[in-house]
Write a protein that holds these residues in place. Structure first.
Motif, PDB file in Angstrom:
ATOM      1  N   CYS A 133       2.413   1.700  -3.451  1.00 24.22           N
ATOM      2  CA  CYS A 133       1.415   2.172  -4.417  1.00 24.22           C
ATOM      3  C   CYS A 133       1.047   3.637  -4.175  1.00 24.22           C
ATOM      4  N   MET A 134       1.188   4.099  -2.950  1.00 22.16           N
ATOM      5  CA  MET A 134       0.880   5.493  -2.644  1.00 22.16           C
ATOM      6  C   MET A 134       1.890   6.448  -3.284  1.00 22.16           C
ATOM      7  N   ASN A 175       0.825  -1.210   0.000  1.00 22.20           N
ATOM      8  CA  ASN A 175       0.000   0.000   0.000  1.00 22.20           C
ATOM      9  C   ASN A 175       0.861   1.263   0.000  1.00 22.20           C
ATOM     10  N   TRP A 233      -4.894   4.577   1.051  1.00 17.96           N
ATOM     11  CA  TRP A 233      -3.507   4.882   0.714  1.00 17.96           C
ATOM     12  C   TRP A 233      -3.379   5.512  -0.670  1.00 17.96           C
ATOM     13  N   ILE A 234      -4.189   5.070  -1.617  1.00 15.68           N
ATOM     14  CA  ILE A 234      -3.962   5.483  -3.002  1.00 15.68           C
ATOM     15  C   ILE A 234      -4.940   6.532  -3.506  1.00 15.68           C
ATOM     16  N   SER A 271      -6.840  -0.347   1.356  1.00 12.50           N
ATOM     17  CA  SER A 271      -5.926   0.104   0.300  1.00 12.50           C
ATOM     18  C   SER A 271      -6.359   1.435  -0.307  1.00 12.50           C
ATOM     19  N   PRO A 307      -2.952  10.201  -4.113  1.00 16.25           N
ATOM     20  CA  PRO A 307      -2.074  10.229  -5.291  1.00 16.25           C
ATOM     21  C   PRO A 307      -2.808   9.904  -6.589  1.00 16.25           C
ATOM     22  N   SER A 308      -3.866   9.082  -6.511  1.00  3.71           N
ATOM     23  CA  SER A 308      -4.626   8.768  -7.722  1.00  3.71           C
ATOM     24  C   SER A 308      -5.356  10.003  -8.236  1.00  3.71           C
TER      25      SER A 308
END
Length: 524
Positions: free
Chosen positions: A32-33, A29, A238-239, A235, A242-243
């Motif tokens: 991926c962040m 996680n 965490w993303i 998850s 940034p997504s």
């Protein structure tokens, strides 16, 4: 030590597998962040441009954004492998717990959920040596995990240097499967293979009594049947940020791609090099920056980086494209075949973006080192010197070429700089090296060695043959500029990079007022 029987049961099920699975999942996680941030080039360029002269170290780190992206990718692969292995071990432990040879506690925990209105802890419901494990793999978590593992393996294998060089399109398309990977990662936790007891159920148990009376579970008030559920998916937490940031990045890129670009001139140079001169409303550049080009007539989804070879003071911006693959060959054929044609194909431009060579003017003394086509980042720098009267007060330009064909397309610019004896000529010291030649060239060079101009390049300064003695060159520069901060900028292969980095360290003095070489490398 677990003080609740259900947590003790999960621990017995998975032993250390649970710890490895959850620790690696958290690392996945985290990876991926941050993995999208270094490839958000508008963000990196913004951060780099906001750094002042005192933030030289930070700018250097931002120049390593692609290297950081790769390192995070390697870590993502490593932690994913650990996570998969840990869960394969956990699945095997779940399966063995349904066997009649399992301990009394494991059998009791595994039997929960067999009757109506009971929730289960063990996701494998029967001891079947053939298909027991598939009960987990057909779960939402199992299927999504299988998909994202395959996607990750495809992305990693297509990212090797061999694939990127031989078939860039394969790398480009497969790398965009990261969208599938991130969506699958969010879905992965929904299945809830690893389950825990609900908080309400925990409050109803007399732990010490339940441990001693396994047969009375659900029959006495001290030990009612426990209720289980999977952990909430985490998850997405965490993303999500940034997504969203990367989505804004792609929207900005798409908006820029729609802005009209006028190709004012197409110039064909020797050695299969084409120069595209362009104008675009609101386009502002600095020396050493680069842009991404897209030609919908060739490949509507592909973007390729090219260094700007024009100066900011000119009324256009330009790039030099050398044929080095299918895409560049198609671009060369497309635009050289439409010279003077009003129906010239549309070209989209994204940028400009900052690079290491942009900092040449931040030093009083700069050393630019190029190998072959690596000279392009310094074209705009050298051109801009014709218009600037400030830093640097001296620039040493080293160009190492394997054969004479590399000189052909760039020679006109260098000749114009050398001819500017009242301006740029006194600022720039040219050092041209030829590392390979045949017998005919050697005889021709020998016959004309007394000519006023170099027989290879046409410059007043003679071409050197062989490779530079970097130790001698750096020592000479250090002696000529005592007490200076000298910026060293390289665009070339790793072998030269290691040597130049070592020279910068060797010839920098430890005293505050001594000579200090600051190494910078172009990265795209």
């Amino acid at each position: 030590i677990m003080n609740l029987i259900i947590n003790e049961g999960v621990s017995v099920f998975m032993v250390s597998g649970l710890a490895f699975a959850r620790a690696s999942a958290t690392c996945v996680n985290l990876n991926c962040m941050v993995i999208l941030l270094p490839v958000s080039r508008n963000l990196v360029s913004l951060l780099r441009g906001s750094c002042t002269c005192r933030c030289r170290v930070l700018r250097k780190q931002l120049d390593k954004n692609i290297t950081f992206h790769r390192v995070v990718g390697y870590l993502l692969v490593f932690h994913s492998v650990v996570h998969v292995i840990a869960h394969l071990s956990n699945i095997e432990r779940y399966h063995e717990s349904q066997s009649t040879e399992a301990g009394e506690l494991l059998l009791k925990l595994s039997s929960l959920g067999d009757r109506l209105n009971e929730s289960f802890l063990n996701p494998i419901r029967t001891y079947n040596t053939v298909s027991g494990q598939w009960q987990v793999l057909v779960n939402v978590s199992g299927l999504s995990g299988l998909v994202i593992t395959l996607v990750l393996a495809l992305m990693v294998t297509s990212s090797t240097e061999f694939i990127r060089r031989s078939s860039y399109e394969v790398f480009w398309f497969t790398h965009h499967f990261f969208v599938v990977f991130l969506v699958g990662l969010v879905i992965h936790g929904i299945g809830g293979i690893v389950r825990g007891q609900t908080a309400e159920s925990l409050l109803m148990h007399n732990v010490s009594y339940c441990r001693e009376h396994l047969d009375e579970w659900g029959d006495v008030d001290q030990c009612p049947l426990p209720h289980f559920r999977g952990s909430d998916p985490a998850s997405w937490k965490w993303i999500i940020a940034p997504s969203l940031l990367y989505i804004c990045e792609r929207i900005l890129r798409f908006t820029r791609s729609l802005q009209p670009v006028a190709i004012t001139k197409v110039v064909t140079h020797p050695s299969n090099v084409v120069e595209l001169q362009m104008t675009k409303t609101g386009f502002r550049m600095e020396p050493g920056q680069y842009v991404y080009l897209q030609c919908p007539a060739i490949a509507p989804l592909e973007w390729h980086p090219f260094t700007l070879t024009s100066a900011p003071e000119e009324d256009h911006f330009s790039v030099h494209v050398r044929v080095a693959g299918d895409w560049t060959a198609a671009l060369y054929a497309t635009y050289t075949g439409h010279q003077g044609d009003s129906r010239i194909p549309h070209l989209a431009v994204d940028g400009p973006f900052g690079s290491a060579s942009r900092d040449v003017f931040r030093y009083e003394v700069s050393v630019c080192i190029a190998a072959g086509i690596g000279v392009t980042p310094f074209a705009s720098v050298l051109k801009s010197l014709q218009y600037k009267s400030s830093n640097p007060r001296k620039l040493y330009f080293f160009w190492i070429c394997r054969d004479t064909t590399a000189f052909e397309w760039f020679r006109d610019l260098l000749l114009s700089l050398e001819g500017d004896t009242t301006g740029t000529g006194r600022l720039v010291s040219f050092h041209i090296y030829l590392t390979s030649w045949d017998d005919a060239q050697a005889r021709h060079i020998t016959l004309h060695r007394d000519s006023q101009r170099d027989v290879v390049t046409g410059f007043r300064e003679k071409t050197f043959f062989g490779r530079p003695n970097w130790d001698q060159e750096f020592r000479s520069i250090a002696d000529s500029h005592p007490g200076s901060n000298i910026g060293v900028f390289l665009c070339g292969p790793k072998a030269i990079s290691k040597v130049i980095r070592k020279m910068c360290s060797t010839h920098s003095t430890s005293t505050l007022r001594g000579v200090h070489f600051h190494f910078n490398k172009e990265r795209f």
